[in-house]
Scaffold this motif. Structure first.
Motif, PDB file in Angstrom:
ATOM      1  N   LEU A   1       0.871  -1.176   0.000  1.00 39.26           N
ATOM      2  CA  LEU A   1       0.000   0.000   0.000  1.00 39.26           C
ATOM      3  C   LEU A   1       0.907   1.225   0.000  1.00 39.26           C
ATOM      4  O   LEU A   1       1.664   1.445   0.949  1.00 39.26           O
TER       5      LEU A   1
ATOM      6  N   GLY B   1       0.948   5.475  -1.086  1.00 35.94           N
ATOM      7  CA  GLY B   1       0.236   6.652  -1.568  1.00 35.94           C
ATOM      8  C   GLY B   1       0.401   7.824  -0.622  1.00 35.94           C
ATOM      9  O   GLY B   1       1.091   7.739   0.400  1.00 35.94           O
TER      10      GLY B   1
ATOM     11  N   VAL C   1      -4.182   8.023   0.032  1.00 36.68           N
ATOM     12  CA  VAL C   1      -4.514   6.968   0.985  1.00 36.68           C
ATOM     13  C   VAL C   1      -5.205   7.627   2.167  1.00 36.68           C
ATOM     14  O   VAL C   1      -4.614   8.470   2.846  1.00 36.68           O
TER      15      VAL C   1
ATOM     16  N   THR D   1      -5.709   2.925  -4.389  1.00 40.35           N
ATOM     17  CA  THR D   1      -4.682   2.564  -3.404  1.00 40.35           C
ATOM     18  C   THR D   1      -5.274   1.658  -2.328  1.00 40.35           C
ATOM     19  O   THR D   1      -5.344   0.449  -2.517  1.00 40.35           O
TER      20      THR D   1
END
Length: 292
Positions: free
Chosen positions: A88, A90, A134, A163
């Motif tokens: 993940l 972002g 995110v 994301t």
């Protein structure tokens, strides 16, 4: 229209004491070490290229380098992770919730209504998201009635951002969210809807476990946990992570030959000739990849 209304509201907020957001001047002040591009509201905008180059990194590499730079509180573990096989990565949009206090909540909702936003406080944040964001939500670890999204709103978040989500709280409808393939870091799951909380901040500093998260921080999640990288450290973290990855490649290739004990190779070759071999190899590999 709701997204435009929210962005307009964030741009005109007069002081940090007022609920809902840092205005642009406050974001510039508190992220002054970032010298690059910014979003119109002042949030740092780290280039996509650095996010791409961060993909092969690990928690050890990201946190280790931030710690050496004096940022010792930038990693948080203990999550329940959806899609742990995916990274993940972002730019953080932060949201802060607190337990409901009716008089304060009344003002928050009145301001939102005047700005043309809907009644759902979590959707006020979701509606402002854009690609590469995110959402990082401080729900103070709340699980029952701390469910920031179910499957429909999770689908909206994933569609807008591509994301994932970080919720220091919970989500619901796991059976609907899991097949989406969206990375999610949460404290738990519960069938209840979000309730008995109020949205007190958007794009303000928030606490997630032991970390202070700022708007525009780069979120890096792997199957161990989450790093929150200050924008001005991203290039340093990326390049040093890449050097570490190269070091590991060379080290493992040498160990595979069976000629050396681990202490002769790791973490630094003991033999001067071998050390020079490594340094020459590293210099060539760094030049190929444009690593400083």
């Amino acid at each position: 229209m709701r997204k435009l209304a929210l962005l307009a509201l964030l741009a005109i907020l007069p002081s940090p004491a007022q609920m809902t957001a840092f205005n642009k001047d406050m974001l510039l002040k508190y992220t002054a070490q970032w010298k690059g591009d910014r979003f119109p509201d002042g949030r740092p905008k780290v280039a996509d290229e650095w996010l791409r180059r961060l993909q092969p990194a690990s928690s050890e590499e990201t946190w280790g380098d931030m710690r050496s730079a004096g940022y010792t509180n930038q990693w948080e573990g203990g999550w329940q992770i959806l899609q742990p096989q995916k990274k993940l990565i972002g730019r953080a949009v932060t949201a802060q919730f607190m337990p409901v206090r009716p008089d304060v909540n009344e003002v928050i909702n009145a301001d939102a209504k005047a700005a043309g936003m809907g009644q759902s406080q979590n959707q006020r944040v979701i509606d402002m998201l854009q690609p590469g964001d995110v959402i990082v939500v401080d729900l103070f670890g709340k699980v029952e009635n701390g469910t920031f999204v179910g499957d429909n709103l999770a689908f909206a978040v994933y569609t807008f951002t591509k994301t994932g989500i970080v919720i220091d709280g919970a989500i619901r409808d796991r059976e609907g969210i899991q097949p989406m393939g969206m990375p999610a870091y949460v404290r738990g799951f519960h069938p209840s809807a979000i309730g008995n909380v109020m949205l007190t901040g958007v794009n303000v500093p928030i606490r997630v476990g032991n970390v202070t998260v700022m708007p525009g921080d780069i979120v890096f999640g792997d199957n161990e946990g989450l790093s929150f990288i200050p924008p001005h450290l991203v290039q340093r973290v990326v390049e040093r992570s890449e050097v570490t990855q190269l070091h590991d490649v060379w080290t493992k290739e040498k160990l595979k030959t069976g000629k050396y004990k681990s202490s002769e190779i790791y973490s630094t070759p003991r033999d001067p000739a071998l050390r020079k071999e490594y340094e020459d190899w590293l210099a060539k590999e760094k030049a190929k990849r444009g690593i400083k």
